[in-house]
Design a protein around this motif. Structure first.
Motif, PDB file in Angstrom:
ATOM      1  N   LEU A 317       0.809  -1.221   0.000  1.00  0.00           N
ATOM      2  CA  LEU A 317       0.000   0.000   0.000  1.00  0.00           C
ATOM      3  C   LEU A 317       0.847   1.279   0.000  1.00  0.00           C
ATOM      4  N   ILE A 318       1.900   1.316   0.823  1.00  0.00           N
ATOM      5  CA  ILE A 318       2.720   2.534   0.882  1.00  0.00           C
ATOM      6  C   ILE A 318       3.569   2.593  -0.385  1.00  0.00           C
ATOM      7  N   ARG A 319       3.495   3.736  -1.085  1.00  0.00           N
ATOM      8  CA  ARG A 319       4.222   3.833  -2.348  1.00  0.00           C
ATOM      9  C   ARG A 319       5.493   4.660  -2.241  1.00  0.00           C
ATOM     10  N   SER A 320       5.580   5.488  -1.189  1.00  0.00           N
ATOM     11  CA  SER A 320       6.660   6.479  -1.120  1.00  0.00           C
ATOM     12  C   SER A 320       8.039   5.838  -1.260  1.00  0.00           C
ATOM     13  N   PRO A 321       8.948   6.533  -1.985  1.00  0.00           N
ATOM     14  CA  PRO A 321      10.316   6.010  -2.074  1.00  0.00           C
ATOM     15  C   PRO A 321      10.993   5.925  -0.702  1.00  0.00           C
ATOM     16  N   TYR A 322      10.417   6.615   0.288  1.00  0.00           N
ATOM     17  CA  TYR A 322      11.025   6.604   1.628  1.00  0.00           C
ATOM     18  C   TYR A 322      10.645   5.385   2.452  1.00  0.00           C
ATOM     19  N   LYS A 323       9.722   4.568   1.929  1.00  0.00           N
ATOM     20  CA  LYS A 323       9.163   3.558   2.833  1.00  0.00           C
ATOM     21  C   LYS A 323      10.222   2.591   3.359  1.00  0.00           C
ATOM     22  N   ASN A 324      11.226   2.273   2.553  1.00  0.00           N
ATOM     23  CA  ASN A 324      12.273   1.371   3.041  1.00  0.00           C
ATOM     24  C   ASN A 324      13.555   2.118   3.367  1.00  0.00           C
ATOM     25  N   GLN A 325      13.439   3.415   3.560  1.00  0.00           N
ATOM     26  CA  GLN A 325      14.646   4.206   3.858  1.00  0.00           C
ATOM     27  C   GLN A 325      14.596   4.758   5.267  1.00  0.00           C
ATOM     28  N   MET A 326      15.798   5.026   5.785  1.00  0.00           N
ATOM     29  CA  MET A 326      15.866   5.692   7.076  1.00  0.00           C
ATOM     30  C   MET A 326      15.394   7.132   6.882  1.00  0.00           C
ATOM     31  N   ARG A 327      14.426   7.570   7.674  1.00  0.00           N
ATOM     32  CA  ARG A 327      13.927   8.946   7.532  1.00  0.00           C
ATOM     33  C   ARG A 327      14.908   9.884   8.222  1.00  0.00           C
ATOM     34  N   PRO A 328      15.084  11.103   7.668  1.00  0.00           N
ATOM     35  CA  PRO A 328      15.987  12.046   8.327  1.00  0.00           C
ATOM     36  C   PRO A 328      15.480  12.390   9.736  1.00  0.00           C
ATOM     37  N   VAL A 329      16.398  12.480  10.686  1.00  0.00           N
ATOM     38  CA  VAL A 329      16.001  12.885  12.042  1.00  0.00           C
ATOM     39  C   VAL A 329      15.638  14.364  11.957  1.00  0.00           C
ATOM     40  N   LEU A 330      14.419  14.681  12.299  1.00  0.00           N
ATOM     41  CA  LEU A 330      13.984  16.066  12.112  1.00  0.00           C
ATOM     42  C   LEU A 330      13.806  16.786  13.442  1.00  0.00           C
ATOM     43  N   ILE A 331      13.855  18.100  13.354  1.00  0.00           N
ATOM     44  CA  ILE A 331      13.469  18.926  14.505  1.00  0.00           C
ATOM     45  C   ILE A 331      12.403  19.882  14.007  1.00  0.00           C
ATOM     46  N   ASN A 332      11.259  19.880  14.684  1.00  0.00           N
ATOM     47  CA  ASN A 332      10.108  20.688  14.280  1.00  0.00           C
ATOM     48  C   ASN A 332       9.964  21.819  15.303  1.00  0.00           C
ATOM     49  N   ASN A 333       9.687  23.023  14.824  1.00  0.00           N
ATOM     50  CA  ASN A 333       9.667  24.174  15.733  1.00  0.00           C
ATOM     51  C   ASN A 333       8.314  24.446  16.382  1.00  0.00           C
ATOM     52  N   TRP A 334       7.306  23.580  16.180  1.00  0.00           N
ATOM     53  CA  TRP A 334       5.971  23.900  16.711  1.00  0.00           C
ATOM     54  C   TRP A 334       6.012  24.061  18.240  1.00  0.00           C
ATOM     55  N   GLU A 335       6.339  23.014  18.949  1.00  0.00           N
ATOM     56  CA  GLU A 335       6.360  23.142  20.416  1.00  0.00           C
ATOM     57  C   GLU A 335       7.528  24.011  20.887  1.00  0.00           C
ATOM     58  N   ALA A 336       8.494  24.269  20.000  1.00  0.00           N
ATOM     59  CA  ALA A 336       9.646  25.096  20.390  1.00  0.00           C
ATOM     60  C   ALA A 336       9.272  26.571  20.443  1.00  0.00           C
ATOM     61  N   THR A 337       8.535  27.015  19.426  1.00  0.00           N
ATOM     62  CA  THR A 337       8.300  28.468  19.304  1.00  0.00           C
ATOM     63  C   THR A 337       6.833  28.831  19.131  1.00  0.00           C
ATOM     64  N   TYR A 338       5.994  27.871  18.789  1.00  0.00           N
ATOM     65  CA  TYR A 338       4.646  28.160  18.289  1.00  0.00           C
ATOM     66  C   TYR A 338       4.767  29.238  17.203  1.00  0.00           C
ATOM     67  N   PHE A 339       4.049  30.362  17.330  1.00  0.00           N
ATOM     68  CA  PHE A 339       4.075  31.332  16.225  1.00  0.00           C
ATOM     69  C   PHE A 339       5.210  32.347  16.352  1.00  0.00           C
ATOM     70  N   ASN A 340       5.947  32.239  17.444  1.00  0.00           N
ATOM     71  CA  ASN A 340       6.918  33.275  17.775  1.00  0.00           C
ATOM     72  C   ASN A 340       8.325  32.907  17.276  1.00  0.00           C
ATOM     73  N   PHE A 341       8.571  33.101  16.011  1.00  0.00           N
ATOM     74  CA  PHE A 341       9.903  32.792  15.482  1.00  0.00           C
ATOM     75  C   PHE A 341      10.233  33.737  14.327  1.00  0.00           C
TER      76      PHE A 341
END
Ligand code: GLA
Length: 734
Positions: A317-341
């Motif tokens: 079912l999953i078609r993405s080329p990433y499905k068998n790849q290691m996903r990049p370790v990400l950092i998301n700023n939502w809880e870090a800054t909310y709208f204040n950035f």
């Protein structure tokens, strides 16, 4: 795998561990004769018990209602004498509600037929087979084709149907469930997944009482509250034992999942588009395809069921080329800054994150229009230069120059009340003429069933994506759909709206991944309100929940993992007190829990304490080491916090059984508790495993060497840790 026995009029579908039998019964009804563990090649027609009811087989067919009252059916229909919940309801142009399906023929084809505009399973090796049974209602002029696909490498039966009209006038489909079958009730329990925002997909196990049990959504999305999943299982079934029937739905909108226990103590099971608020006008010559529903049988408890679902979704079912790849370790700023950035703040986060091995910065909500808060600018997908001084490309280039990738957030289906888009096109928000539409989070839902609206939104999204090197998109959807009106649809087609909305989402996401084939897409809906297999067709990962507390995640991720592969679960480490519930848990444990998902951070790394910060590179290293095992291995639920009260435990075990990663979380420490011996299932009994605690600060636990048989039956020692919410990661290699 699929065969037809002419003498008994029975189709037999064999998966690796199960048999499913369909028999053409009296008068051409398509009946369900068996589903469960593999059986011999016998005549199964006795299982229909057609002779037990007076005159059921009389030449005059006098007692049709007696037959339809109890017959186990494959596609029970409305209006002609089956008084249970039915799977199909159609009215003709005079408004009469009746459809009666009689067998007309069959085909067995290789592979899996695809569906128009809907996500659907595929088979790259062409080893799948599909049975297509054609049924007809000659009076109404409607044919219904029933599709059953089986695979050679997993245990599912994937079902859907196609309703084709040959009538002279339009007919109206009032209900079109994708799956129906009846079974004797052997004192079964049921499991549903229930919850709320921040509390998605908690396991709920209950007795199946007389009457109807329904899980459903009318919210336009799959929902936080209920989930298109049912398990029907032995009272004694557990993680690794007992019979379990699992049902799931490859769809992302209003659904209904039903178990009805009736007078004869049999169960009717239904899964499909929610008939509530649904009515599809079928023009002469037109066809309607239902989404696919998935049926799994496991003779090895819930873990066996999970393995089957996980394999189907990962392989078919999953078609993405990433499905068998290691996903990049990400950092998301939502809880870090909310709208204040601003640019500087994001670069500060990226710079520090990069030092610790984090590979991608994701800029969440707040970068467009004049979005300083959540009450404006959705739909205005132009960069907010007050925050992103120098523009988006400047920011992305600088992030790239650090050696990091860049990702961005959109909420394409929405428009804020305060937005240039709504001021220019007030009729683009879904609304009923003359009625003020309800707002949620100061926003309305765009009428994406209109092509011009879809095109405008996707053009603006793509313009942003073309403007800089953006490698990841988080596609959010933060409210539910109501006040359904449409300037395009006439009154007799308004009942099509919710389904058309889902088709429009699929079309937009298909366009996105077609035009940006290397994009890593993560779906999201106020956390996990659209965590469903329909979205897997477009994105290999979905944000599980806005609740990032490590212990709350035990419940959320357990309920999610019972159906969906760990590689699909968006899971991040955040700060404490947790922003959703205020709980304080060890940083280490937050890392262990997130390691069982896509793994990343949702915090301001520049503000972490030195002690927590020191753990970040260690956690990243653990992710790099174990992510392939988590992504490709078999998930075993070992102990559930919901049942044991004081601990939770699960494992990812490689297919060849040479490696296992066990995660243990102690919820509460209690006075005088001793070391707990935790039995790890799914190993090779004859193999000798080296057992280690791979995390730096757990080197205190001495390695051990034990055989699989001993580990599975006597267990491994998990010492009590000081304090609550402590975690341990244990690695087995043999
Ligand atoms: C939703 C998502 C969050 C975040 C916010 C932004 O709640 O689930 O992760 O993106 O929207 O508004």
């Amino acid at each position: 795998m699929i065969s037809f026995n002419k003498a008994t009029n029975t189709f037999r579908l064999d998966t690796t561990n199960s048999t499913y039998c369909i028999t053409i019964a009296a008068k051409g009804y398509v009946a369900h004769s068996y589903y469960g563990p593999k059986i011999g090649n016998d005549d199964t027609t006795y299982l229909l018990r057609q002779m037990e009811y007076p005159f059921a087989d009389s030449p005059t067919f006098r007692e049709k209602l007696s037959l339809l009252d109890f017959l186990h059916q494959e596609m029970p229909t409305d209006g002609v004498g089956d008084f249970r919940k039915t799977a199909l309801a159609v009215t003709n142009s005079s408004g009469n509600n009746a459809i009666e399906l009689k067998y007309a023929g069959y085909k067995i084809v290789d592979g899996c037929p695809s569906l128009q505009g809907l996500p659907c399973v595929f088979d790259k090796t062409n080893k799948a087979q599909t049975l297509i049974i054609t049924t007809k209602d000659e009076i109404l002029g409607v044919d219904v084709e029933l599709y059953y696909t089986v695979f050679d490498d997993t245990d599912e039966i994937v079902r859907s149907s196609k309703i084709i009209s040959h009538a002279a006038e339009p007919v109206y489909i009032k209900k079109a469930m994708s799956l129906a079958f009846d079974m004797d009730n052997d004192n079964y329990d049921a499991i549903t997944l229930n919850g709320s925002w921040g509390r998605e997909r908690h396991l709920d196990r209950h007795t199946i009482n007389m009457g109807t049990l329904e899980a459903c959504s009318t919210r336009g999305v799959t929902s936080h509250q209920e989930h298109p999943f049912l398990a029907i299982l032995d009272k004694t079934a557990g993680n690794d034992n007992g019979k379990v029937y699992g049902v799931n739905f490859i769809y992302s909108g209003n659904f209904s999942a039903v178990i009805q226990r009736n007078q004869f103590d049999s169960l009717r099971v239904l899964m499909g588009i929610n008939p509530e608020n649904f009515c599809w006008k079928l023009e002469p010559g037109a066809a309607f395809e239902t989404p696919q529903a998935v049926l799994v049988f496991s003779n090895n408890g819930l873990n066996g069921m999970s393995h089957a679902f996980h394999d189907l979704y990962r392989n078919h079912l999953i078609r993405s080329p990433y499905k068998n790849q290691m996903r990049p370790v990400l950092i998301n700023n939502w809880e870090a800054t909310y709208f204040n950035f601003d640019t500087q703040k994001l670069l500060d986060i990226a710079r520090e994150a990069h030092k610790d091995g984090i590979e991608m910065l994701v800029m969440d909500d707040g970068w467009f229009g004049k979005r300083d808060f959540d009450d404006n600018s959705l739909g205005d997908w132009v960069v907010y230069e007050k925050k992103l001084q120098g523009g988006l490309k400047n920011l992305v280039d600088q992030v790239n120059a650090l050696g990091m990738k860049f990702g961005i957030w959109f909420e394409p289906e929405m428009v804020s009340k305060d937005s240039e888009l709504l001021r220019a096109h007030p009729d683009w928000a879904i609304q009923i003429k003359g009625r003020e539409p309800g707002m949620a989070r100061a926003q309305f839902v765009l009428d994406i069933t209109r092509k011009e609206v879809r095109d405008y939104i996707m053009d603006s999204v793509e313009k942003i994506l073309h403007s800089a090197n953006i490698e990841y998109v988080k596609w959010d959807m933060n409210r539910q759909v109501c006040d359904v009106g449409s300037i395009d649809l006439p009154a007799d087609q308004i009942g099509e709206y919710f389904h058309r909305y889902v088709l429009a989402v699929y079309e937009m996401q298909e366009r996105l991944i077609t035009n940006f084939p290397n994009l890593l897409l993560e779906n999201c809906s106020s956390g996990g309100a659209r965590f469903d297999p329909g979205m897997f067709y477009y994105s290999p990962q979905i944000w599980c929940s806005d609740n990032t507390d490590a212990t709350e995640r035990l419940f959320i991720q357990e309920g999610t993992a019972i159906v969906y592969p760990l590689s699909t679960m968006g899971a991040h480490v955040s700060v404490c007190p947790n922003h959703a519930i205020g709980r304080v848990t060890p940083f280490k444990t937050r890392g262990y829990v997130a390691l069982s998902g896509t793994f990343g951070y949702e915090l301001d790394i520049t503000k972490l304490s030195a002690e927590d910060r020191a753990m970040v590179p260690q956690q990243v290293a653990l992710y790099k080491k174990f992510s392939p095992l988590v992504r490709e291995g078999d998930y075993y639920r070992i102990a559930s916090a919901a049942q044991t009260v004081d601990y939770d435990c699960w494992a990812s075990i490689s297919r060849d059984k040479t490696r296992a990663l066990v995660t243990f979380v102690q919820l509460y420490n209690r006075a005088n508790y001793k070391t707990r011996m935790v039995k790890i299932p799914g190993l090779d009994a004859n193999r000798t495993y080296k057992i280690t605690w791979p995390d730096e600060d757990q080197k205190k636990f001495p390695p051990m060497t034990l055989t699989g048989a001993t580990i599975m039956n006597a267990g491994i020692p998990i010492r009590r840790d000081w304090g609550d919410y402590q975690g341990q990661l244990i690695y087995l290699e043999g």
